[in-house]
Scaffold this motif. Sequence first.
Motif, PDB file in Angstrom:
ATOM      1  N   LEU A  56      26.679  -8.756   2.444  1.00 10.68           N
ATOM      2  CA  LEU A  56      25.332  -7.086   2.157  1.00 10.68           C
ATOM      3  C   LEU A  56      24.401  -7.052   3.022  1.00 10.68           C
ATOM      4  N   ARG A  57      23.608  -6.734   3.488  1.00  7.21           N
ATOM      5  CA  ARG A  57      22.500  -6.868   4.454  1.00  7.21           C
ATOM      6  C   ARG A  57      21.707  -5.450   4.161  1.00  7.21           C
ATOM      7  N   TYR A  58      20.617  -5.674   3.382  1.00  2.00           N
ATOM      8  CA  TYR A  58      19.851  -5.464   3.025  1.00  2.00           C
ATOM      9  C   TYR A  58      18.019  -4.894   3.681  1.00  2.00           C
ATOM     10  N   LYS A  59      16.981  -3.797   3.442  1.00  2.00           N
ATOM     11  CA  LYS A  59      16.487  -3.867   4.534  1.00  2.00           C
ATOM     12  C   LYS A  59      14.926  -3.543   3.390  1.00  2.00           C
ATOM     13  N   ALA A  60      13.837  -4.466   3.001  1.00  2.00           N
ATOM     14  CA  ALA A  60      12.636  -4.398   2.392  1.00  2.00           C
ATOM     15  C   ALA A  60      12.345  -2.705   1.969  1.00  2.00           C
ATOM     16  N   ALA A  61      12.165  -1.407   1.221  1.00  2.00           N
ATOM     17  CA  ALA A  61      11.966  -0.919   1.198  1.00  2.00           C
ATOM     18  C   ALA A  61      10.772  -0.288   0.446  1.00  2.00           C
ATOM     19  N   ASN A  62      10.572  -0.706  -0.450  1.00  3.05           N
ATOM     20  CA  ASN A  62       8.766  -0.556  -1.449  1.00  3.05           C
ATOM     21  C   ASN A  62       8.426  -2.548  -1.606  1.00  3.05           C
ATOM     22  N   ARG A  93      21.280  -1.884   4.540  1.00  2.00           N
ATOM     23  CA  ARG A  93      21.950  -1.618   6.241  1.00  2.00           C
ATOM     24  C   ARG A  93      22.701  -0.252   6.608  1.00  2.00           C
ATOM     25  N   GLY A  94      22.191   0.371   7.249  1.00  4.08           N
ATOM     26  CA  GLY A  94      23.048   1.614   7.371  1.00  4.08           C
ATOM     27  C   GLY A  94      22.861   2.794   6.410  1.00  4.08           C
ATOM     28  N   GLU A  95      21.962   2.867   5.810  1.00  6.73           N
ATOM     29  CA  GLU A  95      22.444   3.889   4.390  1.00  6.73           C
ATOM     30  C   GLU A  95      21.244   4.293   4.125  1.00  6.73           C
ATOM     31  N   ALA A  96      20.509   5.679   3.695  1.00  3.34           N
ATOM     32  CA  ALA A  96      19.073   5.693   3.296  1.00  3.34           C
ATOM     33  C   ALA A  96      19.080   5.189   2.103  1.00  3.34           C
ATOM     34  N   ASP A  97      19.830   5.502   1.058  1.00  2.03           N
ATOM     35  CA  ASP A  97      19.558   5.403   0.281  1.00  2.03           C
ATOM     36  C   ASP A  97      18.810   4.142  -1.062  1.00  2.03           C
TER      37      ASP A  97
END
Length: 502
Positions: free
Chosen positions: A287-293, A310-314
């Motif tokens: 699973l891949r993520y992007k740091a949001a806050n 990745r690819g999701e808005a939640d």
Amino acid sequence: MAETVFIASMNDDLLHNILLRLPAKSFAFACCVNRSWNSVCNRILSRPKMISAFSRNPDQLRAGEEVLDKVLSEPIRPYFVIANITCGNMEKTLRLIAKRVGSRVPIIVSLVAGILGKEACNDKPEEVKQHATTDGVMSVDPSFAILLTIGYLPGMKVDVIPVILGNGKSEASIGDKFVMDIRNYVSVVSDHAAPACLILFGEDTHATELIILKLDYAMPAETIIVGDQKGEFLHKRANETINIQLHEYDSRVLAGLIFARDRHRPTQAGRIQFHTAISRGMSAVDLRYKAANVIVSLPGDGTFLTAKRRGEADVLNGDQIIEDLEENMLGNQIWDSDVCIGVIKRRKYSIGLEKKPKIMASLLFHLVTGADEQYLAVNGAGIKTGDCFQLYVPDLKVAEASLEAVSSKLRNLKSKANKTEVVGGFVFADSGRNDSFFGRPNANCSPFLENWPALPFGGIFCGGEIGRNISLEEEEENKETSIRRCLHVFSSVYLIVSFTSS
């Protein structure tokens, strides 16, 4: 008079056989007798040597003497000394070594989580490291142990260059100075623009990461970089007094043992080469993520973050990210205290007066320290909003397969033409890669033991192993990009020194 005549009339072959059996100190005296003896001594030391030995004698001075006696029991001219101790007084060890090897030899002494190698009293391979106490907490065995590594590398110039953080100085400025100090040293002693190898020992501070990354950016690909990022050390440069006292507000950050090719190396001499191999022990969760806050606490206290798949808005909190991990692990592994996030950090770097900074992408690991319904907590700093990351967990199958790959790489080196020989090796292993993880003893030693059982190798257990490596990673837009990995977790980094005769 008869004895004097006999010694003077000895042929070179007989003299060679006698001098070959002398310990290092007596051999050094013999080199100074006359030109003939000196010539024979130079032939004996025509090839490089690296010797390592460790002692578990609980008396620090006696243990130091034991390993010194072992590594100096045969002819050698010390070009450098590395001493690693599990506890005790580093300055006492530094003074003991300097007294035995002389004031012109660069020395690094470091405090480490454990050591591995061959014991001075019996040449038996062993790993002396962290153990679990009765309450399950990992702690360093309080008994004293010392590993000593001494090297003679003709054709190389070796010295220690330290990084000292002074009051009011920035990490960027001392990183620039470190790079320039290395370049200046190499320009004085070598016809090459960069060193052949750097062995680094760092203090456990947040400053080391940026400096090591800047070094990775500045040094050409052929420069080998290995070491221990997190520990304690003392150093002595060549021709320098022992343990230069720091100013009141200065602190040690890093010391590098610099190996540069000597511009005065005889043309007929062979060539020393440095090689690395890395055994990894972590597998990535798919699973891949992007740091949001991202919230950074006080320096050294850690980072708190939320993330998006990745690819999701939640936006996911810490608990939700850990739930992702549990669902993907399917209960097959124990990961609770060793989860890391591997963050790809794309940052701009420059050295000194370079006009245009360049972007370098690095994969850096941060240990997960907690999770709740707000944030995922990780150690360290330097994470920014938008950075991509994955979760990583210790994986025995990956570690075993990777160890076999390292052993195979060393086997290929061993199978080269007869003119190439391995003269020494050193391991920087994560402190978690112990017997209980592998389920067998001396796993980290196995690549050396399988290929060169008689090799006097050494190694240490680290809090952060350094090993330069570039790999290809797939980005979101399905393009491949070069990602540097210089700082590792749950890995073993192997340094091998070989010699090719001309």
